[in-house]
Design an enzyme around this catalytic site. Structure first.
Site, PDB file in Angstrom:
ATOM      1  N   LYS A 128       0.864  -1.187   0.000  1.00  0.00           N
ATOM      2  CA  LYS A 128       0.000   0.000   0.000  1.00  0.00           C
ATOM      3  C   LYS A 128       0.891   1.224   0.000  1.00  0.00           C
ATOM      4  CE  LYS A 128      -4.396   0.943   0.139  1.00  0.00           C
ATOM      5  NZ  LYS A 128      -5.567   0.160  -0.282  1.00  0.00           N
ATOM      6  N   ASP A 168      -6.997   4.381  -4.355  1.00  0.00           N
ATOM      7  CA  ASP A 168      -7.650   4.259  -3.046  1.00  0.00           C
ATOM      8  C   ASP A 168      -8.239   5.657  -2.789  1.00  0.00           C
ATOM      9  OD1 ASP A 168      -7.749   2.222  -0.603  1.00  0.00           O
ATOM     10  OD2 ASP A 168      -7.426   4.175   0.280  1.00  0.00           O
TER      11      ASP A 168
HETATM   12  P1  NDP Z   1     -12.823   7.970  -2.658  1.00  0.00           P
HETATM   13  O1  NDP Z   1     -11.757   8.975  -2.451  1.00  0.00           O
HETATM   14  O2  NDP Z   1     -13.378   7.775  -4.018  1.00  0.00           O
HETATM   15  O3  NDP Z   1     -14.053   8.267  -1.687  1.00  0.00           O
HETATM   16  C1  NDP Z   1     -13.883   8.331  -0.310  1.00  0.00           C
HETATM   17  C2  NDP Z   1     -15.216   8.688   0.327  1.00  0.00           C
HETATM   18  O4  NDP Z   1     -15.088   8.562   1.745  1.00  0.00           O
HETATM   19  C3  NDP Z   1     -15.626  10.127   0.065  1.00  0.00           C
HETATM   20  O5  NDP Z   1     -17.012  10.228   0.076  1.00  0.00           O
HETATM   21  C4  NDP Z   1     -14.999  10.853   1.260  1.00  0.00           C
HETATM   22  O6  NDP Z   1     -15.615  12.092   1.571  1.00  0.00           O
HETATM   23  C5  NDP Z   1     -15.235   9.851   2.356  1.00  0.00           C
HETATM   24  N1  NDP Z   1     -14.177  10.037   3.370  1.00  0.00           N
HETATM   25  C6  NDP Z   1     -12.848   9.878   3.193  1.00  0.00           C
HETATM   26  N2  NDP Z   1     -12.172  10.159   4.309  1.00  0.00           N
HETATM   27  C7  NDP Z   1     -13.109  10.492   5.201  1.00  0.00           C
HETATM   28  C8  NDP Z   1     -13.039  10.877   6.562  1.00  0.00           C
HETATM   29  N3  NDP Z   1     -11.856  10.979   7.217  1.00  0.00           N
HETATM   30  N4  NDP Z   1     -14.215  11.125   7.193  1.00  0.00           N
HETATM   31  C9  NDP Z   1     -15.406  11.023   6.529  1.00  0.00           C
HETATM   32  N5  NDP Z   1     -15.529  10.674   5.245  1.00  0.00           N
HETATM   33  C10 NDP Z   1     -14.398  10.402   4.601  1.00  0.00           C
HETATM   34  O7  NDP Z   1     -12.232   6.595  -2.090  1.00  0.00           O
HETATM   35  P2  NDP Z   1     -12.740   5.102  -2.348  1.00  0.00           P
HETATM   36  O8  NDP Z   1     -14.201   5.068  -2.547  1.00  0.00           O
HETATM   37  O9  NDP Z   1     -11.835   4.505  -3.362  1.00  0.00           O
HETATM   38  O10 NDP Z   1     -12.365   4.408  -0.942  1.00  0.00           O
HETATM   39  C11 NDP Z   1     -13.302   4.309   0.121  1.00  0.00           C
HETATM   40  C12 NDP Z   1     -12.872   3.200   1.060  1.00  0.00           C
HETATM   41  O11 NDP Z   1     -12.834   1.961   0.372  1.00  0.00           O
HETATM   42  C13 NDP Z   1     -11.477   3.347   1.682  1.00  0.00           C
HETATM   43  O12 NDP Z   1     -11.494   2.778   2.970  1.00  0.00           O
HETATM   44  C14 NDP Z   1     -10.614   2.503   0.757  1.00  0.00           C
HETATM   45  O13 NDP Z   1      -9.438   2.082   1.415  1.00  0.00           O
HETATM   46  C15 NDP Z   1     -11.555   1.358   0.500  1.00  0.00           C
HETATM   47  N6  NDP Z   1     -11.302   0.536  -0.678  1.00  0.00           N
HETATM   48  C16 NDP Z   1     -11.181   1.103  -1.910  1.00  0.00           C
HETATM   49  C17 NDP Z   1     -10.980   0.297  -3.020  1.00  0.00           C
HETATM   50  C18 NDP Z   1     -10.920   0.856  -4.393  1.00  0.00           C
HETATM   51  O14 NDP Z   1     -10.832   0.064  -5.328  1.00  0.00           O
HETATM   52  N7  NDP Z   1     -11.007   2.158  -4.608  1.00  0.00           N
HETATM   53  C19 NDP Z   1     -10.821  -1.163  -2.889  1.00  0.00           C
HETATM   54  C20 NDP Z   1     -11.047  -1.663  -1.552  1.00  0.00           C
HETATM   55  C21 NDP Z   1     -11.260  -0.821  -0.501  1.00  0.00           C
HETATM   56  P3  NDP Z   1     -14.847  13.462   1.190  1.00  0.00           P
HETATM   57  O15 NDP Z   1     -14.879  13.517  -0.301  1.00  0.00           O
HETATM   58  O16 NDP Z   1     -15.647  14.527   1.855  1.00  0.00           O
HETATM   59  O17 NDP Z   1     -13.454  13.330   1.748  1.00  0.00           O
HETATM   60  O1  2IT Z   2      -7.913  -1.544  -0.629  1.00  0.00           O
HETATM   61  C1  2IT Z   2      -7.881  -2.039  -1.778  1.00  0.00           C
HETATM   62  O2  2IT Z   2      -8.041  -3.250  -1.971  1.00  0.00           O
HETATM   63  C2  2IT Z   2      -7.673  -1.124  -2.910  1.00  0.00           C
HETATM   64  N1  2IT Z   2      -7.596   0.098  -2.701  1.00  0.00           N
HETATM   65  C3  2IT Z   2      -7.531  -1.669  -4.298  1.00  0.00           C
HETATM   66  C4  2IT Z   2      -6.154  -2.210  -4.531  1.00  0.00           C
HETATM   67  C5  2IT Z   2      -5.832  -2.594  -5.950  1.00  0.00           C
HETATM   68  O3  2IT Z   2      -4.649  -2.864  -6.178  1.00  0.00           O
HETATM   69  O4  2IT Z   2      -6.711  -2.652  -6.810  1.00  0.00           O
END
Ligand code: NDP
Ligand code: 2IT
Length: 452
Positions: A128, A168
Site C-alpha cells: 500500500k 484508493d
Molecule cells: P474515494 O476517495 O473515491 O471516496 C472516499 C469517500 O469517503 C468520500 O465520500 C470521502 O468524503 C469519504 N471520506 C474519506 N475520508 C473520510 C473521513 N476521514 N471522514 C469522513 N468521510 C471520509 O475513495 P474510495 O471510494 O476509493 O475508498 C473508500 C474506502 O474503500 C477506503 O477505505 C478505501 O481504502 C476502501 N477501498 C477502496 C478500493 C478501491 O478500489 N477504490 C478497494 C477496496 C477498498 P470526502 O470527499 O468529503 O473526503
Molecule cells: O484496498 C484495496 O483493496 C484497494 N484500494 C484496491 C487495490 C488494488 O490494487 O486494486
C-alpha cells in the site's frame, strides 16, 4: 474477542516495535485474535515464525515529494510505499492521497491487503502507499504536477513483476493516468501491467472502476443467501460517496434494494425515494461537488451536517449497512443503533470502517452477519488482478464476462470464509473465517519459500 495467550506476545512486540501507529496495531490485533486455533492445528507456522514475519513489512519506502501550485508556491509532502509481503505475487495495493495519511495508515492498509489478496486466490502479494497530500480543491494541473513528482521517486520501486499500485481514497482514474504517464516517460516502456485502475483507452479493464462497490454488494447478497434470503426488497444505507460507495449504490438498487442514505466528510443525506445513482455520480465523479448538492437536487432528500446533533448516517433505519468511506467510521454506539433499528447484515466496502467495539457488537449479536473488509471489499483488487491478466495477454474482456468473473470470485471468497469459520468452530463468524483463510494461503506460501 480475547486474544489467545499464544499470540499475545507477538501483539505486544508489534506495539513496542511500531510506536504510535494505532491503526496498524488495530489491524494486527484483529487478525491475531483469530489465529490461536491455527497455531494449535498447524505447529509449523510457529516453528517458522510466520506471524512475526507477517507483521514486519518486507520493505518500507518514505520519500519527499516537492511540488509547485498554480501560483508558483512550493510545497513539500511525504510519500510512502510499504511493500508488505510478496509470498503470493508482486506487491499489490492502492495509493491513498489524504491529509491524514502517515506511516501507520499505510501499514494498516498494507497489512489488511496481504490477507485480502490471499483470500482472492489470485497471484498477488500485498502493499500500500500514498501521501499526506490533500487533493481537495486543487486544480487538474496541480494534481498532475503532484502525481508526476510522486512517481519520479516511486517509479524505481515498481514494475509489473515487482510492485503494482492502484487507486484508493483520493486516487482514481485521473491520478492513475498522470502516474502512468510519468512512469512511461521515465522508463520509456509502455508497461501496462505496472498500475491498475487505468482508463479504458490506455490499458484499463472494464468493470475495474465499479468492482469494489459491486463486489461488496455481491458479498452482502451471498451472506443473505446463506440464510435463505436476498437483497431484493431490502433497505440499505451506504456511507461515503466516492468510488466504492457510488457503485455499491448502483448495484444494490439493480438487485432490487433501495439505498436511502449516503455521505461524505461534511455530512449525510437521507433520501426516502432512494438515492438517484445518476445524480450522485454526476455530482461526485464529474463536478467533484459536495453531498449537500445532492439534497438540493432531489425533492424529498434532506442533508444533515456532520457534527450537528447526535445522529450519524447509521441512525437511518435499514436492513443492510455498507460502510464505504474510511476507517473507524462506524462505532460501537452506531452498531447498537443500527441493530436496534433492525439491521442484520453489514458488509464493509471500506478498509476497517468498523471500530473494534462495533465489530464485537455485530459478531456477538445472534442473527447478525458481519462481513469484514478484507473479504467484502476484495472485489476491487481481484478485478485489478484481472486487469493485469488482460494486460499480460494484450487482451480485453467484455463487461459481462468480467462482471461474471467478479461475481464468481466474491461467491468463492464468501464460501471460503464460511467454511473456514465452521472448520475452526466459529460458524457464521466471517471475521474468523477471513482472517484464518487469508493467513493459511499466505502462511503456507511463506513456509514453502523458505526463510527469505
Ligand atoms: P474515494 O476517495 O473515491 O471516496 C472516499 C469517500 O469517503 C468520500 O465520500 C470521502 O468524503 C469519504 N471520506 C474519506 N475520508 C473520510 C473521513 N476521514 N471522514 C469522513 N468521510 C471520509 O475513495 P474510495 O471510494 O476509493 O475508498 C473508500 C474506502 O474503500 C477506503 O477505505 C478505501 O481504502 C476502501 N477501498 C477502496 C478500493 C478501491 O478500489 N477504490 C478497494 C477496496 C477498498 P470526502 O470527499 O468529503 O473526503
Ligand atoms: O484496498 C484495496 O483493496 C484497494 N484500494 C484496491 C487495490 C488494488 O490494487 O486494486
Amino acid at each position: 474477542m480475547v486474544m489467545d495467550e499464544k499470540v499475545e506476545p507477538f501483539y505486544n512486540e508489534v506495539i513496542r516495535h511500531n510506536p504510535g501507529e494505532v491503526e496498524f496495531h488495530q489491524a494486527v490485533r484483529e487478525v491475531l485474535e483469530s489465529l490461536g486455533p491455527v497455531l494449535v492445528k498447524y505447529p509449523e507456522f510457529a516453528e517458522h515464525k510466520i506471524i512475526e514475519r507477517l507483521c514486519e513489512p518486507e520493505r518500507q519506502i518514505i520519500f519527499r515529494v516537492p511540488w509547485q501550485d498554480d501560483k508558483g508556491e512550493v510545497h513539500i509532502r511525504r510519500g510512502f510505499r510499504v511493500e508488505f509481503n510478496s509470498a503470493l505475487g508482486p506487491y499489490k495495493g492502492g495509493l491513498r492521497f489524504h491529509p491524514s495519511v502517515y506511516l501507520g495508515t499505510v501499514k494498516f492498509l498494507g497489512f489488511e491487503q496481504v490477507f485480502k489478496n490471499g483470500l482472492t486466490g489470485m497471484p498477488i502479494g500485498g502493499g500500500k502507499g500514498g501521501s499526506d497530500f490533500d487533493p481537495k480543491g486543487r486544480s487538474d494541473d496541480e494534481i498532475m504536477r503532484f502525481c508526476q513528482s510522486f512517481m519520479t521517486e516511486l517509479y524505481r520501486h515498481l514494475g509489473e513483476y515487482t510492485d503494482v499500485p492502484a487507486g484508493d481514497i483520493g486516487v482514481g482514474t485521473r491520478e492513475v493516468g498522470y502516474l502512468f504517464g510519468q512512469y512511461k516517460r521515465i522508463t520509456n516502456r509502455y508497461e501496462s501491467g505496472v498500475l491498475t485502475g487505468k482508463g479504458l483507452e490506455w490499458g484499463g479493464a472494464l468493470v475495474r472502476n465499479e468492482a469494489t462497490g459491486y463486489g461488496t454488494v455481491f458479498f452482502a447478497d451471498e451472506m443473505l443467501r446463506a440464510r435463505g434470503d436476498s437483497l431484493d426488497g431490502k433497505t440499505v444505507v451506504v456511507s461515503g460517496s466516492g468510488n466504492v460507495a457510488i457503485y455499491a449504490i448502483e448495484k444494490a438498487q439493480e438487485m432490487g434494494a433501495t439505498v436511502v442514505g449516503c455521505s461524505d466528510s461534511s455530512g449525510y443525506v437521507y433520501d426516502p425515494d432512494g438515492i438517484c445513482f445518476d445524480t450522485i455520480r454526476e455530482i461526485k465523479e464529474v463536478e467533484r461537488g459536495r453531498i449537500v448538492d445532492y439534497a438540493a437536487r432531489r425533492p424529498n432528500a434532506v442533508f444533515r451536517e456532520r457534527g450537528k446533533g447526535d445522529a450519524t448516517i447509521w441512525s437511518i433505519p435499514c436492513d443492510v449497512a455498507l460502510p464505504c468511506a474510511t476507517q473507524n467510521e462506524l462505532t460501537g454506539r452506531d452498531a447498537a443503533t443500527l441493530m436496534k433499528n433492525g439491521c442484520t447484515v453489514v458488509a464493509e466496502g471500506a478498509n476497517m470502517p468498523t471500530t473494534p467495539e462495533g465489530v464485537r457488537a455485530f459478531v456477538d449479536a445472534p442473527g447478525v452477519a458481519f462481513g469484514p473488509g478484507k473479504a467484502a471489499n476484495a472485489g476491487g483488487v481481484a478485478t485489478s488482478a484481472l486487469e493485469m491478466q488482460q494486460n499480460a495477454s494484450r487482451d480485453s474482456w467484455s463487461f459481462k464476462h468480467t462482471e461474471q468473473r467478479l461475481q464468481e470470485i466474491m461467491a468463492d471468497i464468501h464460501h471460503t470464509c464460511y467454511e473456514t469459520a465452521a472448520e475452526f468452530g466459529s460458524e457464521g463468524n466471517y471475521v474468523v473465517g477471513a482472517n484464518i483463510a487469508g493467513f493459511l494461503r499466505v502462511g503456507r506460501a511463506m513456509v514453502a519459500l523458505g526463510l527469505v
